[in-house]
Design an enzyme around this catalytic site. Structure first.
Site, PDB file in Angstrom:
ATOM      1  N   TYR A  20       0.811  -1.223   0.000  1.00  0.00           N
ATOM      2  CA  TYR A  20       0.000   0.000   0.000  1.00  0.00           C
ATOM      3  C   TYR A  20       0.848   1.278   0.000  1.00  0.00           C
ATOM      4  CZ  TYR A  20      -4.084  -2.949   1.155  1.00  0.00           C
ATOM      5  OH  TYR A  20      -5.099  -3.883   1.148  1.00  0.00           O
ATOM      6  N   LYS A  73       4.774 -14.643   3.994  1.00  0.00           N
ATOM      7  CA  LYS A  73       4.817 -15.641   2.913  1.00  0.00           C
ATOM      8  C   LYS A  73       6.279 -15.754   2.471  1.00  0.00           C
ATOM      9  CE  LYS A  73       2.596 -18.377   0.041  1.00  0.00           C
ATOM     10  NZ  LYS A  73       2.040 -19.662   0.487  1.00  0.00           N
ATOM     11  N   ASP A  85      -4.785  -6.147   6.426  1.00  0.00           N
ATOM     12  CA  ASP A  85      -6.062  -5.612   5.963  1.00  0.00           C
ATOM     13  C   ASP A  85      -7.036  -6.762   5.702  1.00  0.00           C
ATOM     14  OD1 ASP A  85      -7.913  -3.815   5.077  1.00  0.00           O
ATOM     15  OD2 ASP A  85      -6.993  -3.484   3.121  1.00  0.00           O
TER      16      ASP A  85
END
Ligand code: ATP
Length: 338
Positions: free
Chosen positions: A126, A171, A227
Site C-alpha cells: 500500500y 509468505k 487488511d
C-alpha cells in the site's frame, strides 16, 4: 483543572456522518459524567469534500490533526485512498491495531475468540509505488528494517500484556520481502524471551482463522495481509459492524471502525454503531494513558461495558446482526446505561 481533549473528527461518507453524530452524543455524555472535557473539530474530507471543495483531504488536515489530541475517523468512500493512505503515511501512524473478540450475545461461527492483529500501516503493497501501461501494471512491495522493527516492538509489547503468544504472519517461502520481514521480526523477538513466538504462512493463517481462531492471541503482519485478515477476523467473530481499530504513531493516533462506508445502507438509520463506539473506547484509553488521566481510562471501560452489556442483556440488534433495531435505538440504550 479539567483536562480538555481536542478531537479532530472526520465524519466521512456513506454511513459515516450518521454514526459519527450518534457517537459524539455518547462522548458528550461521558465527558459530562467524568472530569475531562472534549472539543470536536470537523476536518471535512472524503467524497463529499471532493465534490464540494475539489479536495478529498484539505491542505490543512495534517496540521490540524497534529494540533489536536487525536483524530476520530469514520469511513471514507471512493476517495479512501486519497484520505486514509496520506493520513497514515504523513502522520506516521505506523501501527494499526485491530482487536477481534467474540461478544456474548452476538451470533458468531466460533466462541471464545480474543485476538489482536497488529498490522504494519505505512508500507508494503500500500506504499503506492506503482505504475501502469496499456499492457501491464506494477506495485512495488517495499518492506524496510525500520518499519518492521517498530511494528514488531509494538506487537511484542502488546503480546506481553495479553496471553504472551505472538504469531508472525508472512509468505517467506515465496517473497523476498516477506523473508526479510520475518527475519527482522525474529531478531526483535530475541528481546522478548517471555513471549511464545511462532510464524505462519499467510494462506495457512487465513485457513486457521476460520477453523481454529482460538489458537491466536497477537498476530503481527505486513500492510495488505493485515487488511485482509482483519476483515476475515470480523467475519469469524460476528460482523464488520463491531470491529474497532487504532492507528498509532509515536505521539499521535487516529481511531476508526474497521468497516467501510456501507453505501448500501447509508441514510437508512440502521448502521451498527458498535465499531465506532468501541474505537472511541480505545481512543479514551489511549488519551488516558498518554496524558495520565485516569478518568479517561474509566470512561473507556464504562463505554466498553455499556456496549457489551447491551448485547448480553438486551435484544437490541441492528439488521447486520439479524435484528430490526435502528442506530438510534442502540445509542439510546448505551446512553441510558452511561
Ligand atoms: P472498505 O473497502 O472501504 O473497507 P468494504 O468494501 O469492505 O469497504 P463495507 O462498506 O465495509 O465494504 O461494507 C461491507 C458490508 O458490510 C456491506 O453490506 C455493509 O452494509 C456492511 N456493513 C459495514 N459496516 C456496517 C455497519 N457499521 N453496520 C451495518 N452493516 C455494515
Amino acid at each position: 483543572m479539567t483536562k480538555t481533549f481536542d478531537i479532530a473528527v472526520i465524519s466521512g461518507d456513506g454511513i459515516g456522518p450518521e454514526i459519527t453524530t450518534a457517537t459524539i452524543n455518547v462522548l458528550k455524555i461521558l465527558s459530562d459524567k467524568y472530569s475531562f472535557s472534549l472539543r470536536f473539530k470537523e476536518i471535512f474530507s472524503g467524497d463529499r469534500a471532493l465534490k464540494e471543495t475539489g479536495y478529498a483531504l484539505p491542505s490543512n488536515a495534517i496540521k490540524e490533526i497534529k494540533k489536536s489530541s487525536c483524530c476520530l475517523k469514520a469511513p471514507i468512500g471512493e476517495t479512501a485512498k486519497d484520505v486514509v493512505l496520506p493520513l497514515r503515511q504523513e502522520l506516521n501512524l505506523f501501527a494499526n491495531i485491530r482487536p477481534a473478540k467474540t461478544i456474548s450475545g452476538i451470533p458468531s461461527i466460533h466462541s471464545g475468540v480474543d485476538l489482536v492483529i497488529v498490522r504494519e500501516n505505512t508500507e508494503g503493497l500500500y506504499k503506492k509505488i506503482d505504475d501502469r501501461t496499456k499492457e501491464c501494471a506494477i506495485n512495488v512491495r517495499m518492506i524496510t528494517k525500520e518499519a518492521t522493527e517498530r511494528i514488531m516492538m509494538v506487537a511484542c509489547e502488546m503480546a506481553k500484556e495479553r496471553r504472551k503468544k505472538l504469531t508472525i504472519v508472512h509468505k517467506a517461502n515465496v517473497m523476498k520481502s516477506c523473508e526479510f520481514f520475518r527475519d527482522v521480526c525474529l531478531e526483535v523477538a530475541k528481546k522478548f524471551s517471555e513471549i511464545d513466538i511462532n510464524e505462519m504462512y499467510v494462506d495457512n493463517a487465513a485457513y486457521q482463522l476460520v477453523i481454529n481462531p482460538q489458537q491466536f492471541d497477537t498476530l503481527v503482519t505486513s500492510n495488505m495481509f493485515g487488511d485482509i485478515l482483519s476483515d476475515e477476523a470480523a467475519g469469524v467473530t460476528g460482523s464488520l459492524g463491531v470491529l474497532p481499530s487504532a492507528n498509532l504513531g509515536h505521539d499521535i493516533a487516529m481511531f476508526e471502525p474497521v468497516h467501510g462506508a456501507a453505501f448500501d445502507i447509508a441514510g437508512e438509520g440502521i448502521a451498527n454503531p458498535t465499531a465506532i463506539l468501541l474505537s472511541c473506547a480505545m481512543m479514551l484509553n489511549w488519551l488516558g494513558d498518554k496524558y495520565s488521566i485516569d478518568e479517561a481510562k474509566q470512561a473507556a471501560k464504562d463505554l466498553e461495558n455499556s456496549v457489551l452489556k447491551t448485547y448480553e442483556e438486551t435484544n437490541i440488534r441492528t439488521p447486520d446482526l439479524g435484528g430490526k433495531n435502528t442506530t438510534n435505538d442502540f445509542i439510546k440504550e448505551i446512553s441510558s446505561r452511561l
